[in-house]
Design a protein around this motif. Structure first.
Motif, PDB file in Angstrom:
ATOM      1  N   PRO A  27       0.818  -1.216   0.000  1.00  0.00           N
ATOM      2  CA  PRO A  27       0.000   0.000   0.000  1.00  0.00           C
ATOM      3  C   PRO A  27       0.852   1.266   0.000  1.00  0.00           C
ATOM      4  O   PRO A  27       1.864   1.352   0.698  1.00  0.00           O
ATOM      5  CB  PRO A  27      -0.820  -0.121   1.288  1.00  0.00           C
ATOM      6  CG  PRO A  27      -0.275  -1.259   2.058  1.00  0.00           C
ATOM      7  CD  PRO A  27       0.635  -2.032   1.184  1.00  0.00           C
ATOM      8  N   ILE A  28       0.435   2.240  -0.800  1.00  0.00           N
ATOM      9  CA  ILE A  28       1.125   3.525  -0.886  1.00  0.00           C
ATOM     10  C   ILE A  28       0.193   4.604  -0.329  1.00  0.00           C
ATOM     11  O   ILE A  28      -0.975   4.674  -0.694  1.00  0.00           O
ATOM     12  CB  ILE A  28       1.511   3.862  -2.336  1.00  0.00           C
ATOM     13  CG1 ILE A  28       2.412   2.765  -2.934  1.00  0.00           C
ATOM     14  CG2 ILE A  28       2.195   5.216  -2.410  1.00  0.00           C
ATOM     15  CD1 ILE A  28       3.734   2.580  -2.215  1.00  0.00           C
ATOM     16  N   LEU A  29       0.747   5.423   0.558  1.00  0.00           N
ATOM     17  CA  LEU A  29      -0.010   6.492   1.184  1.00  0.00           C
ATOM     18  C   LEU A  29       0.443   7.835   0.621  1.00  0.00           C
ATOM     19  O   LEU A  29       1.641   8.121   0.561  1.00  0.00           O
ATOM     20  CB  LEU A  29       0.208   6.466   2.698  1.00  0.00           C
ATOM     21  CG  LEU A  29      -0.512   7.543   3.516  1.00  0.00           C
ATOM     22  CD1 LEU A  29      -2.021   7.346   3.458  1.00  0.00           C
ATOM     23  CD2 LEU A  29      -0.017   7.529   4.968  1.00  0.00           C
ATOM     24  N   ALA A  30      -0.521   8.654   0.202  1.00  0.00           N
ATOM     25  CA  ALA A  30      -0.232  10.017  -0.243  1.00  0.00           C
ATOM     26  C   ALA A  30      -0.646  10.987   0.855  1.00  0.00           C
ATOM     27  O   ALA A  30      -1.728  10.848   1.435  1.00  0.00           O
ATOM     28  CB  ALA A  30      -0.984  10.336  -1.528  1.00  0.00           C
ATOM     29  N   THR A  31       0.223  11.959   1.144  1.00  0.00           N
ATOM     30  CA  THR A  31      -0.070  12.964   2.170  1.00  0.00           C
ATOM     31  C   THR A  31       0.157  14.351   1.576  1.00  0.00           C
ATOM     32  O   THR A  31       1.199  14.620   0.971  1.00  0.00           O
ATOM     33  CB  THR A  31       0.822  12.776   3.406  1.00  0.00           C
ATOM     34  OG1 THR A  31       2.210  12.802   3.014  1.00  0.00           O
ATOM     35  CG2 THR A  31       0.533  11.445   4.089  1.00  0.00           C
ATOM     36  N   ALA A  32      -0.822  15.227   1.751  1.00  0.00           N
ATOM     37  CA  ALA A  32      -0.738  16.597   1.229  1.00  0.00           C
ATOM     38  C   ALA A  32      -0.739  17.566   2.398  1.00  0.00           C
ATOM     39  O   ALA A  32      -1.576  17.462   3.301  1.00  0.00           O
ATOM     40  CB  ALA A  32      -1.907  16.888   0.292  1.00  0.00           C
ATOM     41  N   SER A  33       0.187  18.525   2.379  1.00  0.00           N
ATOM     42  CA  SER A  33       0.441  19.336   3.561  1.00  0.00           C
ATOM     43  C   SER A  33       0.417  20.830   3.276  1.00  0.00           C
ATOM     44  O   SER A  33       0.532  21.283   2.133  1.00  0.00           O
ATOM     45  CB  SER A  33       1.811  18.959   4.146  1.00  0.00           C
ATOM     46  OG  SER A  33       2.230  19.864   5.138  1.00  0.00           O
ATOM     47  N   TRP A  34       0.298  21.585   4.359  1.00  0.00           N
ATOM     48  CA  TRP A  34       0.437  23.037   4.290  1.00  0.00           C
ATOM     49  C   TRP A  34       1.893  23.450   4.019  1.00  0.00           C
ATOM     50  O   TRP A  34       2.157  24.632   3.831  1.00  0.00           O
ATOM     51  CB  TRP A  34      -0.059  23.677   5.585  1.00  0.00           C
ATOM     52  CG  TRP A  34      -1.546  23.552   5.780  1.00  0.00           C
ATOM     53  CD1 TRP A  34      -2.469  23.178   4.853  1.00  0.00           C
ATOM     54  CD2 TRP A  34      -2.265  23.810   6.984  1.00  0.00           C
ATOM     55  NE1 TRP A  34      -3.731  23.169   5.402  1.00  0.00           N
ATOM     56  CE2 TRP A  34      -3.640  23.557   6.710  1.00  0.00           C
ATOM     57  CE3 TRP A  34      -1.905  24.217   8.271  1.00  0.00           C
ATOM     58  CZ2 TRP A  34      -4.628  23.701   7.678  1.00  0.00           C
ATOM     59  CZ3 TRP A  34      -2.900  24.362   9.231  1.00  0.00           C
ATOM     60  CH2 TRP A  34      -4.249  24.112   8.929  1.00  0.00           C
ATOM     61  N   ASP A  35       2.826  22.504   4.017  1.00  0.00           N
ATOM     62  CA  ASP A  35       4.207  22.842   3.664  1.00  0.00           C
ATOM     63  C   ASP A  35       4.415  22.885   2.146  1.00  0.00           C
ATOM     64  O   ASP A  35       5.545  22.959   1.664  1.00  0.00           O
ATOM     65  CB  ASP A  35       5.202  21.888   4.333  1.00  0.00           C
ATOM     66  CG  ASP A  35       5.122  20.449   3.805  1.00  0.00           C
ATOM     67  OD1 ASP A  35       4.379  20.188   2.833  1.00  0.00           O
ATOM     68  OD2 ASP A  35       5.794  19.569   4.380  1.00  0.00           O
ATOM     69  N   LYS A  36       3.298  22.810   1.389  1.00  0.00           N
ATOM     70  CA  LYS A  36       3.297  22.928  -0.075  1.00  0.00           C
ATOM     71  C   LYS A  36       3.921  21.724  -0.768  1.00  0.00           C
ATOM     72  O   LYS A  36       4.462  21.836  -1.876  1.00  0.00           O
ATOM     73  CB  LYS A  36       3.995  24.218  -0.533  1.00  0.00           C
ATOM     74  CG  LYS A  36       3.443  25.485   0.087  1.00  0.00           C
ATOM     75  CD  LYS A  36       4.153  26.725  -0.448  1.00  0.00           C
ATOM     76  CE  LYS A  36       3.662  27.996   0.246  1.00  0.00           C
ATOM     77  NZ  LYS A  36       4.347  29.202  -0.257  1.00  0.00           N
ATOM     78  N   THR A  37       3.828  20.560  -0.123  1.00  0.00           N
ATOM     79  CA  THR A  37       4.310  19.347  -0.767  1.00  0.00           C
ATOM     80  C   THR A  37       3.263  18.240  -0.682  1.00  0.00           C
ATOM     81  O   THR A  37       2.433  18.199   0.225  1.00  0.00           O
ATOM     82  CB  THR A  37       5.613  18.815  -0.150  1.00  0.00           C
ATOM     83  OG1 THR A  37       5.371  18.374   1.200  1.00  0.00           O
ATOM     84  CG2 THR A  37       6.713  19.856  -0.173  1.00  0.00           C
ATOM     85  N   LEU A  38       3.348  17.345  -1.665  1.00  0.00           N
ATOM     86  CA  LEU A  38       2.633  16.080  -1.681  1.00  0.00           C
ATOM     87  C   LEU A  38       3.694  14.991  -1.610  1.00  0.00           C
ATOM     88  O   LEU A  38       4.640  14.990  -2.400  1.00  0.00           O
ATOM     89  CB  LEU A  38       1.817  15.955  -2.974  1.00  0.00           C
ATOM     90  CG  LEU A  38       1.268  14.581  -3.342  1.00  0.00           C
ATOM     91  CD1 LEU A  38       0.178  14.144  -2.371  1.00  0.00           C
ATOM     92  CD2 LEU A  38       0.734  14.582  -4.780  1.00  0.00           C
ATOM     93  N   LYS A  39       3.545  14.075  -0.649  1.00  0.00           N
ATOM     94  CA  LYS A  39       4.529  13.014  -0.502  1.00  0.00           C
ATOM     95  C   LYS A  39       3.854  11.647  -0.594  1.00  0.00           C
ATOM     96  O   LYS A  39       2.706  11.484  -0.184  1.00  0.00           O
ATOM     97  CB  LYS A  39       5.268  13.128   0.844  1.00  0.00           C
ATOM     98  CG  LYS A  39       6.107  14.392   0.977  1.00  0.00           C
ATOM     99  CD  LYS A  39       6.859  14.421   2.303  1.00  0.00           C
ATOM    100  CE  LYS A  39       7.708  15.677   2.431  1.00  0.00           C
ATOM    101  NZ  LYS A  39       8.485  15.702   3.695  1.00  0.00           N
TER     102      LYS A  39
END
Length: 351
Positions: A127-139
């Motif tokens: 499984p791959i998890l995507a996280t989107a943040s207020w630090d202006k990145t998607l990881k």
């Protein structure tokens, strides 16, 4: 454009709705049903994620609870129903394993994580998890590794993210929308400015994965298709607003659109707003299917179960006016509504 709008539902339509047991102690931020059964994940501002089992009589039972070190902003089930991911103000992405009952930190950012989603990535071994943040990145995170397997720089702070099949859409501050083809997850496929004039609040992908809906703080929703050939079918409409004066130039109070949830079978959708209402819509026939009565406080999050027979909606403070307007007596509840087929089924499209 304007939708064909039938009469509003009455309070009678909601009289059999049931509250979840063991409710959160603070505002609710996120709801997600498992695709593998009627299990509901609830994220809230009391730093906790709660998992419930729900039956077809709308009865609920608490099954598990785990904590962050700050308010939880997003929850999402894995496709196989064995894990729940969450992200929050503590800048941590956590994954709860249903089988072991244990939660572990799997992701980290330099600012709060606004949204988390399990994604389909080609050739992934797990499984791959995507996280989107207020630090202006998607990881992207492989749950077997401690470091991200890829990072995408976003044009601004992430405000909302959703995914279906190979489509991933991130809506950010300054009305940017980043569209990603998960066949090439490390790059933005297309970047546009929202057709809505004010700040984006929520984005939600169509079940067909060929487009998405975006909602703003001004009581507007936009239906957008990814393929250029379908752009002619894109449109925007007004919702979640109250008319306060008559005349040639009537005035309205406008409210934020907080949540957009698509029905898993029909592709129709629900919008929930800061005006305390939720509506069912059919984007194909451009028809409002059902308008439910005001609940007296903002409806902040929603989710359909995998069969589309239960609609969960959260009523709580939405933080739009800052902490000083939050009150101890403000509602903090998640209700379960039995979905009637005649309320949510698409209408015949007019030729």
């Amino acid at each position: 454009m304007s939708f064909v709008t039938p009469g509003a539902a009455s309070a009678n339509d909601l009289k059999n709705d049931r509250d979840l047991v063991s409710l959160p102690d603070d505002s609710i931020s996120s709801l997600d049903f498992s695709t593998q059964g009627d299990y509901l994940a609830v994220g809230s501002w009391d730093n906790k994620v709660r998992l419930y089992e729900v039956n077809q009589n709308l009865e609920s039972q608490g099954k598990a609870l785990y904590e962050h070190q700050g308010p939880v902003l997003s929850v999402h089930w894995s496709p196989d129903g064995t894990k729940v991911a969450s992200g929050g103000v503590d800048r941590a992405g956590r994954v709860f394993d249903v089988a072991t009952g244990q939660a572990a930190q799997m992701a980290a950012h330099d600012a709060p994580i606004k949204d988390v989603r399990f994604v389909n990535v080609p050739n992934a071994q797990g499984p791959i998890l995507a996280t989107a943040s207020w630090d202006k990145t998607l990881k992207y995170w492989d749950l077997r590794q401690q470091s991200p397997i890829a990072t995408v720089n976003l044009p601004e702070r992430a405000y909302s993210m959703d995914t279906r099949s190979n489509l991933l859409v991130v809506a950010t501050a300054e009305r940017h929308i980043a569209i990603i083809d998960l066949n090439n997850p490390g790059a933005i496929f297309k970047s546009i400015i929202s057709p809505l004039k004010l700040q984006t609040r929520v984005v939600s992908c169509f079940p067909s994965a060929n487009g998405y809906a975006v909602g703003s703080i001004e009581g507007r929703c936009s239906i957008q298709y990814v393929d250029e050939k379908q752009q002619k079918d894109s449109f925007s409409f007004k919702c979640h607003r109250d008319q306060v004066s008559q005349g040639a130039r009537p005035e309205f109070n406008v409210f934020a659109l907080n949540s957009i949830s698509f029905h898993p079978q029909y592709g129709t959708f629900a919008t929930c707003g800061a005006d305390g209402t939720f509506h069912y819509w059919d984007k194909e026939s451009r028809h409002r299917l059902k308008f439910f009565p005001n609940l007296g406080a903002p409806v902040v999050a929603s989710a359909f179960n995998s069969k589309g027979t239960i609609f969960a909606y959260a009523i709580s403070y939405d933080w739009s006016k800052g902490y000083q307007f939050n009150r101890q007596d403000y509602p903090k509840t998640v209700r379960l509504h039995m979905v009637k087929d005649e309320d949510i089924k698409p209408r015949p499209r007019k030729r």
